[in-house]
Design an enzyme around this catalytic site. Structure first.
Site, PDB file in Angstrom:
ATOM      1  N   SER A 186       1.076  -1.523  -0.507  1.00 26.72           N
ATOM      2  CA  SER A 186       0.187  -0.257   0.021  1.00 26.72           C
ATOM      3  C   SER A 186       0.783   1.456   0.024  1.00 26.72           C
ATOM      4  CB  SER A 186      -1.088  -0.150   1.027  1.00 26.72           C
ATOM      5  OG  SER A 186      -1.740   0.514   1.012  1.00 26.72           O
ATOM      6  N   ASP A 205      -8.841  -5.031  -5.626  1.00 28.97           N
ATOM      7  CA  ASP A 205      -8.244  -4.343  -4.765  1.00 28.97           C
ATOM      8  C   ASP A 205      -9.079  -3.053  -4.681  1.00 28.97           C
ATOM      9  OD1 ASP A 205      -7.052  -2.542  -2.881  1.00 28.97           O
ATOM     10  OD2 ASP A 205      -5.279  -3.472  -3.492  1.00 28.97           O
ATOM     11  N   HIS A 224      -7.246  -5.697  -0.377  1.00 26.41           N
ATOM     12  CA  HIS A 224      -6.611  -5.185  -0.265  1.00 26.41           C
ATOM     13  C   HIS A 224      -4.771  -6.020  -0.131  1.00 26.41           C
ATOM     14  CE1 HIS A 224      -4.141  -1.434  -0.485  1.00 26.41           C
ATOM     15  NE2 HIS A 224      -3.921  -1.391   1.057  1.00 26.41           N
TER      16      HIS A 224
END
Length: 431
Positions: free
Chosen positions: A145, A371, A398
């Protein structure tokens, strides 16, 4: 700045050790010293824990690093008075509010000079110091991320010092702040719609049996929370910001959809928010105390582009267009401002960044098709910027590389980090 570091030594024979694998769990504001033990357990069946020391660090301003960013007390957080997140889509902000926010953060964090010094470019420099302190000639890195932004910036600034990078759940380095937020919210609406379809298969679905009406039903249930929060146990209440934030956090993984549905059902049938607030607690570092939200504000204020009140209002309108389940039903003119407008420094990241990086080894970029937080297309953009290879993973969640749940992903990541072998073109994993 004092940077907190946790190192878990390689479990294999000393002559098999390759070096350090530095981890960043995302956020921004995620604590590497908290997350690294969980990652070690998740990856215990892979050769990574045999061949690498696993190293987690708390970026400057985060967790156990000092000084840490602190804008709100735990009591203020519990009362729902912490509205620092830049992803918020509700609430009224005046110039006095945003000035007071900066002053509260400065007073709780050691001064304005601290607030101005926690951007991603500073963290990348710290990570290069960490690499040298660990005794590694070159960095081996796994970031998820926001960690993909940190990895990309490090690659831009220190390409000659990179051995290997896995970047999981990419932030697009070409997208400016507003464009990225719109892409993110469009992806969340897609995940919400899929969750509503899943819910509609139940006769007792609190969103109804017609998924096309789910957004309207959700709005009817959640918009009243703006003025009338509901009890949520232990003296706490659930308002619109906490309620929608809980749903957003749980949309990160399809396995959490039943908990979202149960929480919405409790709100609808009992007028309570206990289950939804529990989702929010779990999302913030699995219930552990953390300054993630406060640090996230500070890091983003050092990175993200600023907007005028008019631009912020227009962006909120556009967010409601692409993600209508979050619509407050209230006007946005005159009540919306950039939370960072009085920050004591200008942003230092720059958009686009990490473009046409030269001298960088091949990187492995992982993108999941469903995602909601870092949409799939961002992986291709990051790969083009860095000259990397994309591993496509089919699924609805995710990031994947740190949780150890996919043998396919585990094998590809281990082969790359250990042997520097990239997957063949067209290789895919399915969750």
């Amino acid at each position: 700045m004092q940077i907190a570091v946790l190192r878990l030594p390689a479990q294999g024979e000393p002559d098999q050790r390759i070096g350090s694998l530095v981890l960043n769990p995302g956020g921004p504001g995620g604590s590497g010293t908290i997350q690294t033990p969980f990652t070690a357990v998740a990856l215990k069946e892979t050769p990574l824990v045999q061949r690498f020391d696993l190293v987690g660090f708390d970026p400057r301003g985060v967790g156990a690093s000092t000084p840490a960013i602190n804008c709100f007390t735990d009591e203020e957080n519990d009362r729902g008075e912490n509205q620092t997140t830049l992803l918020g889509t509700s609430g009224e902000w005046s110039a006095d509010d945003t000035r007071e926010l900066m002053e509260k953060c400065a007073n709780g964090s050691g001064g304005e000079q601290v607030l101005a010094a926690v951007g991603t470019r500073n963290v990348a420099r710290d990570m290069d110091v960490l690499r040298a302190a660990l005794g590694d000639e070159k960095l081996t890195f796994l970031g998820r991320s926001y960690g993909t932004r940190l990895g990309a910036v490090y690659a831009e600034m220190f390409p000659q010092n990179v051995r290997a990078m896995v970047l999981d759940g990419a932030l697009d380095p070409r997208q400016g702040s507003a464009e990225r937020r719109l892409a993110l919210h469009a992806a969340f609406q897609r995940s919400f719609d899929l969750m509503a379809e899943f819910c509609a298969q139940r006769s007792d679905c609190p969103l109804g049996t017609d998924p096309k009406q789910a957004t309207a039903v959700f709005q009817d249930l959640f918009q009243p929370l703006i003025d009338n929060p509901v009890p949520a146990g232990e003296g706490r209440t659930l308002d619109f910001l906490f309620g929608t934030g809980s749903v957003l956090g749980a949309l990160y993984n399809a396995e959490a959809w039943p908990r979202i549905i149960d929480g919405i059902a409790q709100l609808k049938n009992e007028g309570r928010g206990d289950k939804l607030l529990a989702l929010s607690d779990d999302f913030i570092v699995e219930g552990l105390e953390s300054n993630l939200v406060d640090a996230q504000l500070a890091i983003n204020c050092n990175d993200e582009e600023r907007r005028t009140p008019e631009q912020e209002a227009e962006l909120r309108r556009q967010i409601f267009d692409v993600s209508p389940f979050l619509d407050t039903g209230r006007p946005v003119e005159g009540v919306t401002r950039d939370a960072c407008e009085f920050w004591p420094s200008e942003p230092t990241l720059g958009f686009p960044h990490a473009q046409n990086v030269e001298g960088l080894p091949d990187t492995l970029i992982i993108s999941i098709t469903g995602d909601p937080a870092t949409p799939y297309a961002a992986g291709a953009s990051l790969a083009e910027a860095l000259g990397g290879t994309v591993l496509t993973v089919e699924g609805e969640q995710h990031t994947i590389a740190m949780d150890g749940t996919s043998p396919c992903v585990n094998a590809i990541v281990a082969d790359y980090l250990i042997n520097l072998e990239l997957p063949a073109e067209g290789d895919r994993c399915v969750l």
